[in-house]
Motif scaffolding. Structure first.
Motif, PDB file in Angstrom:
ATOM      1  N   LYS A  93     -13.059   6.496  -0.426  1.00 46.25           N
ATOM      2  CA  LYS A  93     -12.642   7.906  -0.395  1.00 46.25           C
ATOM      3  C   LYS A  93     -11.566   8.165  -1.446  1.00 46.25           C
ATOM      4  O   LYS A  93     -11.623   9.150  -2.189  1.00 46.25           O
ATOM      5  CB  LYS A  93     -12.098   8.269   0.984  1.00 46.25           C
ATOM      6  N   ILE A  94     -10.581   7.278  -1.501  1.00 44.80           N
ATOM      7  CA  ILE A  94      -9.484   7.439  -2.454  1.00 44.80           C
ATOM      8  C   ILE A  94      -9.973   7.229  -3.879  1.00 44.80           C
ATOM      9  O   ILE A  94      -9.644   8.006  -4.789  1.00 44.80           O
ATOM     10  CB  ILE A  94      -8.345   6.462  -2.121  1.00 44.80           C
ATOM     11  N   PHE A  95     -10.760   6.187  -4.092  1.00 44.09           N
ATOM     12  CA  PHE A  95     -11.252   5.879  -5.441  1.00 44.09           C
ATOM     13  C   PHE A  95     -12.039   7.048  -6.029  1.00 44.09           C
ATOM     14  O   PHE A  95     -11.938   7.345  -7.218  1.00 44.09           O
ATOM     15  CB  PHE A  95     -12.139   4.634  -5.411  1.00 44.09           C
ATOM     16  N   LYS A  96     -12.841   7.701  -5.202  1.00 44.87           N
ATOM     17  CA  LYS A  96     -13.652   8.820  -5.689  1.00 44.87           C
ATOM     18  C   LYS A  96     -12.799  10.060  -5.983  1.00 44.87           C
ATOM     19  O   LYS A  96     -13.111  10.832  -6.894  1.00 44.87           O
ATOM     20  CB  LYS A  96     -14.732   9.178  -4.667  1.00 44.87           C
ATOM     21  N   LEU A 105      -4.370   4.216  -5.602  1.00 46.57           N
ATOM     22  CA  LEU A 105      -4.821   2.894  -5.175  1.00 46.57           C
ATOM     23  C   LEU A 105      -5.778   2.351  -6.215  1.00 46.57           C
ATOM     24  O   LEU A 105      -6.682   3.063  -6.659  1.00 46.57           O
ATOM     25  CB  LEU A 105      -5.520   2.969  -3.807  1.00 46.57           C
ATOM     26  N   ASP A 106      -5.574   1.105  -6.618  1.00 44.73           N
ATOM     27  CA  ASP A 106      -6.434   0.482  -7.624  1.00 44.73           C
ATOM     28  C   ASP A 106      -7.221  -0.709  -7.092  1.00 44.73           C
ATOM     29  O   ASP A 106      -8.252  -1.063  -7.664  1.00 44.73           O
ATOM     30  CB  ASP A 106      -5.583   0.031  -8.816  1.00 44.73           C
ATOM     31  N   LEU A 107      -6.725  -1.330  -6.033  1.00 44.03           N
ATOM     32  CA  LEU A 107      -7.349  -2.557  -5.533  1.00 44.03           C
ATOM     33  C   LEU A 107      -7.214  -2.661  -4.024  1.00 44.03           C
ATOM     34  O   LEU A 107      -6.141  -2.410  -3.471  1.00 44.03           O
ATOM     35  CB  LEU A 107      -6.674  -3.784  -6.174  1.00 44.03           C
ATOM     36  N   LEU A 108      -8.319  -3.029  -3.378  1.00 41.05           N
ATOM     37  CA  LEU A 108      -8.310  -3.415  -1.967  1.00 41.05           C
ATOM     38  C   LEU A 108      -8.796  -4.845  -1.864  1.00 41.05           C
ATOM     39  O   LEU A 108      -9.885  -5.164  -2.352  1.00 41.05           O
ATOM     40  CB  LEU A 108      -9.225  -2.500  -1.145  1.00 41.05           C
ATOM     41  N   LEU A 155      -2.919   3.369   7.161  1.00 44.99           N
ATOM     42  CA  LEU A 155      -2.591   2.409   6.101  1.00 44.99           C
ATOM     43  C   LEU A 155      -2.852   2.994   4.719  1.00 44.99           C
ATOM     44  O   LEU A 155      -1.997   2.921   3.821  1.00 44.99           O
ATOM     45  CB  LEU A 155      -3.415   1.134   6.305  1.00 44.99           C
ATOM     46  N   PHE A 156      -4.020   3.577   4.540  1.00 42.91           N
ATOM     47  CA  PHE A 156      -4.387   4.108   3.222  1.00 42.91           C
ATOM     48  C   PHE A 156      -3.600   5.378   2.902  1.00 42.91           C
ATOM     49  O   PHE A 156      -3.193   5.579   1.746  1.00 42.91           O
ATOM     50  CB  PHE A 156      -5.895   4.328   3.157  1.00 42.91           C
ATOM     51  N   HIS A 157      -3.358   6.190   3.922  1.00 44.08           N
ATOM     52  CA  HIS A 157      -2.552   7.400   3.708  1.00 44.08           C
ATOM     53  C   HIS A 157      -1.130   7.024   3.276  1.00 44.08           C
ATOM     54  O   HIS A 157      -0.583   7.602   2.314  1.00 44.08           O
ATOM     55  CB  HIS A 157      -2.510   8.230   4.988  1.00 44.08           C
ATOM     56  N   LYS A 158      -0.526   6.070   3.965  1.00 42.44           N
ATOM     57  CA  LYS A 158       0.839   5.647   3.643  1.00 42.44           C
ATOM     58  C   LYS A 158       0.912   5.036   2.239  1.00 42.44           C
ATOM     59  O   LYS A 158       1.902   5.241   1.518  1.00 42.44           O
ATOM     60  CB  LYS A 158       1.338   4.646   4.681  1.00 42.44           C
ATOM     61  N   THR A 159      -0.112   4.293   1.858  1.00 37.16           N
ATOM     62  CA  THR A 159      -0.116   3.666   0.539  1.00 37.16           C
ATOM     63  C   THR A 159      -0.116   4.709  -0.564  1.00 37.16           C
ATOM     64  O   THR A 159       0.679   4.640  -1.519  1.00 37.16           O
ATOM     65  CB  THR A 159      -1.332   2.731   0.397  1.00 37.16           C
ATOM     66  N   VAL A 160      -1.017   5.684  -0.468  1.00 32.32           N
ATOM     67  CA  VAL A 160      -1.097   6.726  -1.498  1.00 32.32           C
ATOM     68  C   VAL A 160       0.149   7.610  -1.472  1.00 32.32           C
ATOM     69  O   VAL A 160       0.668   8.008  -2.526  1.00 32.32           O
ATOM     70  CB  VAL A 160      -2.380   7.568  -1.316  1.00 32.32           C
TER      71      VAL A 160
END
Length: 250
Positions: A125-128, A81-84, A70-75
């Motif tokens: 992970k993405i935010f950092k 990514l700004d919000l979860l 999910l997160f890989h596809k989003t980025v």
């Protein structure tokens, strides 16, 4: 496809998740919708102001590999990514604890708590790693994170735990420009809470019909929190039907 504001919403196929997607889309966000029911996700997408800025991903928050994907596809699709919004959640049957199966307790724990952990981990992970660094997480807590209803041990326990996750996420994310909010919702008119209007057991043993509110008010609140500057945090936010029995419950 790059966008300045990108959100992931879990449990986006109906209820609070759907209303939040509509509100965020109206505010100009690009959104990944995540849930198990694909056709319902497509319905949510069609309701959004800008369906071309919506990515639909089918999956389950308890599936670790599915959450990673999910997160890989989003980025990959939106660029960042700004919000979860950790919205996915379930309840258990309202029965005395001695009648509750371990399987049902674990199911509620896996979705409400483990799912929140898995999604939070991947978001952090993405935010950092991204530039500019940082992002915002909103957890769907509950009135029950503070005061339970009768016969709701699994739900109440997990929502108390989500409050701990919220505080820990905010603390640990502080130096990375990562913030976290818990929204505690009382009696929004969704399918999950529909029985409250018909009548629900109170602490004094009576069954009472409770007042409800339009769930779109919750979606609008999510959009407001999401629109705050990154140096502003609302740790906990309560939104509920004015006449629901919470203050003084029991």
């Amino acid at each position: 496809m790059a966008s300045s504001k990108v959100a992931i919403i879990t449990g986006a196929s109906s209820g609070i998740g759907q209303k939040s997607a509509i509100a965020l889309s109206k505010a100009g966000w690009s959104i990944t919708l995540y849930a198990r029911r694909l056709e319902n996700l497509r319905e949510t997408k069609a309701m959004c102001a800008n369906p071309d800025q919506i990515l639909v991903v089918q999956g389950d928050v308890t599936d670790e590999e599915g959450v990673k994907s999910l997160f890989h596809k989003t980025v990959e699709h939106f660029g960042r990514l700004d919000l979860l919004f950790n919205n996915a959640g379930i309840n258990a049957p309202a029965v005395p604890i001695e009648e509750l199966s371990l399987e049902k307790f674990q199911q509620v724990t896996n979705i409400n708590l483990i799912g929140t952990f898995l999604c939070t981990r991947e978001a952090v992970k993405i935010f950092k790693a991204q530039t500019p660094q940082g992002g915002r997480i909103i957890n769907n807590g509950s009135i029950s994170a503070y005061t339970p209803r009768p016969n709701t041990a699994p739900y109440t326990a997990t929502k108390h735990a989500v409050l701990g996750m919220t505080k820990s996420t905010l603390l640990d994310g502080r130096k990375f420009n990562i913030t976290c909010t818990q929204i505690d919702i009382g009696n929004a008119a969704t399918s999950m809470a529909s029985g409250h209007a018909a009548g629900i057991l109170q602490a004094n043993g009576e069954v009472t019909a409770e007042h409800m509110m339009d769930a779109q008010h919750v979606g609008d609140t999510i959009a407001y929190i999401a629109g705050l500057p990154p140096d502003v945090t609302m740790l906990t936010v309560n939104i509920m039907a004015t006449r629901m029995p919470f203050v003084g419950r029991g």
